[in-house]
Design an enzyme around this catalytic site. Structure first.
Site, PDB file in Angstrom:
ATOM      1  N   ARG A 252       4.785  -6.705   2.790  1.00 10.37           N
ATOM      2  CA  ARG A 252       4.440  -7.380   1.541  1.00 10.37           C
ATOM      3  C   ARG A 252       5.669  -7.328   0.642  1.00 10.37           C
ATOM      4  O   ARG A 252       6.350  -6.302   0.560  1.00 10.37           O
ATOM      5  CB  ARG A 252       3.277  -6.669   0.831  1.00 10.37           C
ATOM      6  CG  ARG A 252       1.909  -6.939   1.421  1.00 10.37           C
ATOM      7  CD  ARG A 252       1.436  -8.378   1.183  1.00 10.37           C
ATOM      8  NE  ARG A 252       0.108  -8.629   1.717  1.00 10.37           N
ATOM      9  CZ  ARG A 252      -0.149  -9.075   2.948  1.00 10.37           C
ATOM     10  NH1 ARG A 252       0.842  -9.325   3.789  1.00 10.37           N
ATOM     11  NH2 ARG A 252      -1.397  -9.295   3.332  1.00 10.37           N
ATOM     12  N   GLU A 281       4.087 -14.898  -4.002  1.00 11.80           N
ATOM     13  CA  GLU A 281       3.975 -16.076  -3.137  1.00 11.80           C
ATOM     14  C   GLU A 281       3.029 -17.089  -3.771  1.00 11.80           C
ATOM     15  O   GLU A 281       2.032 -16.693  -4.361  1.00 11.80           O
ATOM     16  CB  GLU A 281       3.434 -15.635  -1.763  1.00 11.80           C
ATOM     17  CG  GLU A 281       4.412 -14.722  -1.048  1.00 11.80           C
ATOM     18  CD  GLU A 281       3.870 -14.152   0.261  1.00 11.80           C
ATOM     19  OE1 GLU A 281       2.815 -14.608   0.733  1.00 11.80           O
ATOM     20  OE2 GLU A 281       4.509 -13.242   0.803  1.00 11.80           O
ATOM     21  N   HIS A 299       6.167 -16.683   4.619  1.00 13.96           N
ATOM     22  CA  HIS A 299       5.048 -15.882   5.138  1.00 13.96           C
ATOM     23  C   HIS A 299       4.439 -16.490   6.418  1.00 13.96           C
ATOM     24  O   HIS A 299       3.277 -16.930   6.431  1.00 13.96           O
ATOM     25  CB  HIS A 299       3.963 -15.704   4.070  1.00 13.96           C
ATOM     26  CG  HIS A 299       3.122 -14.480   4.310  1.00 13.96           C
ATOM     27  ND1 HIS A 299       2.608 -13.706   3.305  1.00 13.96           N
ATOM     28  CD2 HIS A 299       2.719 -13.874   5.456  1.00 13.96           C
ATOM     29  CE1 HIS A 299       1.916 -12.694   3.825  1.00 13.96           C
ATOM     30  NE2 HIS A 299       1.969 -12.790   5.139  1.00 13.96           N
TER      31      HIS A 299
END
Ligand SMILES: O=C(O)C(=O)CO
Length: 339
Positions: A252, A281, A299
């Protein structure tokens, strides 16, 4: 009139497990969350629209409309709701303490994500070491290999894995295929049965993070984002890493202090880095975008049809198990022994 069948609310993307949904529909009524925004969702929760739901399937994509499942949302959930089955290994968008306080059991989807995420990790390691990102940009700009200096092989380099869970082990398997030396740091060594598939002595436990950082050529972050890990990888950790080493993050973005990362790249403390995850994000810090020592992905960790299917199916299996036996298959560790 309450529905005769227990109700399941689908909150966010559920695309690949159509056959599994069809099976569930034989015994359960499936509702799809269609609230356009958070305020409407909270209002609907408190005015009875979902007053009979027993379980929620949740995907991070629902955050776009209704936000994180924080204390406000959890507290607004109806008392009928007993299970929150998250599609994803990371569940940092859910307030687990609030769920526990309300008696809501939460599951995630470990193992289903391991291979695909580890493949992204290995890709980032190779791209960062070999500077493939920079070479591709140069070629696409019509400059062939201008400014591309010989890079580095993964072979015989030391990979330090911070957080040896399922993804870490799947990454170790891939790295050993490239003849990397693999070391890892966790609070405690992993149960030896989990390393049974590896050759004897192939993976070494390092008891302190500092020792791992100072001996690794590549450091891979594979740990969850929570109150203990948020922003924990900063200036001190970069300065402890070997000069010219590489950082890869598929965990993360919030685990890393981005400014410290940029400083480490600019000073040459790190030679390059590979990132699949970012703190806010889908936004990416423009300074990261402008830095040509970085391989960046939006991602892509589990972005394969096979993995998406496995994750959806496991989240739904958790719901089925919970509604038939009262027990989740893959409960989050924070609730073990508590609910
Ligand atoms: O499973 C997760 O939590 C992911 O971030 C998928 O990449």
């Amino acid at each position: 009139m309450p529905s005769a069948k227990p109700q399941i609310l689908i909150s966010g993307a559920l695309v690949w497990a159509a056959a599994e949904v069809k099976q569930l529909e034989e015994h359960y009524e499936i509702l799809v969350l269609d609230s356009p925004d958070r305020a409407t969702f909270v209002k609907e929760l408190t005015t009875g629209k979902y007053s009979n739901i027993s379980a929620i399937y949740r995907h991070n994509s629902s955050a776009g409309a209704v936000g994180f499942y924080d204390e406000e949302i959890i507290n607004a959930l109806p008392s009928s709701l007993k299970y929150l089955c998250h599609n994803g290994a990371g569940y940092d968008q859910i307030d687990i303490a609030a769920c526990t306080a309300k008696g809501i059991k939460v599951s995630n989807t470990p193992s289903a994500v391991d291979d695909a995420t580890a493949t992204v990790g290995m890709y980032l390691i190779i791209s960062a070491l070999r500077q493939f990102y920079k070479a591709e940009i140069t070629a696409r700009a019509g400059k062939w290999d201008q400014g591309i200096a010989p890079a580095h092989d993964p072979e015989h380099k030391t990979l330090g894995i911070v957080g040896m869970g399922g993804i870490g082990r799947a990454l170790a398997k891939r790295a050993l295929g490239f003849d990397m030396k693999v070391i890892y740091h966790n609070r405690n060594p992993v149960d030896p049965s989990l390393l049974a598939g590896f050759p004897e002595g192939a993976i070494t436990y390092i008891s302190t993070l500092d020792e791992l950082l100072s001996t690794s050529d590549v450091v891979s972050l594979n740990l969850p984002l929570n109150a203990n890990t948020r922003g924990f990888f900063g200036k001190k950790q970069f300065n402890t890493m070997k000069k010219g080493s590489v950082l890869v993050n598929t965990a993360r973005g919030g685990v890393v202090d981005e400014e410290a990362l940029l400083d480490a790249l600019e000073s040459g403390q790190l030679s390059s880095a590979g990132l699949d995850v970012f703190p806010n994000e889908p936004e990416i810090n423009p300074r990261l975008l402008a830095n040509d020592k970085l391989t960046l992905l939006p991602h892509q960790g589990t972005c394969t049809e096979e993995s998406q299917h496995k994750m959806e199916a496991l989240a739904l299996k958790n719901i089925e198990s919970a509604l038939t036996t009262g027990d989740l298959l893959t409960p989050v560790w924070e609730q073990k022994g508590k609910l």
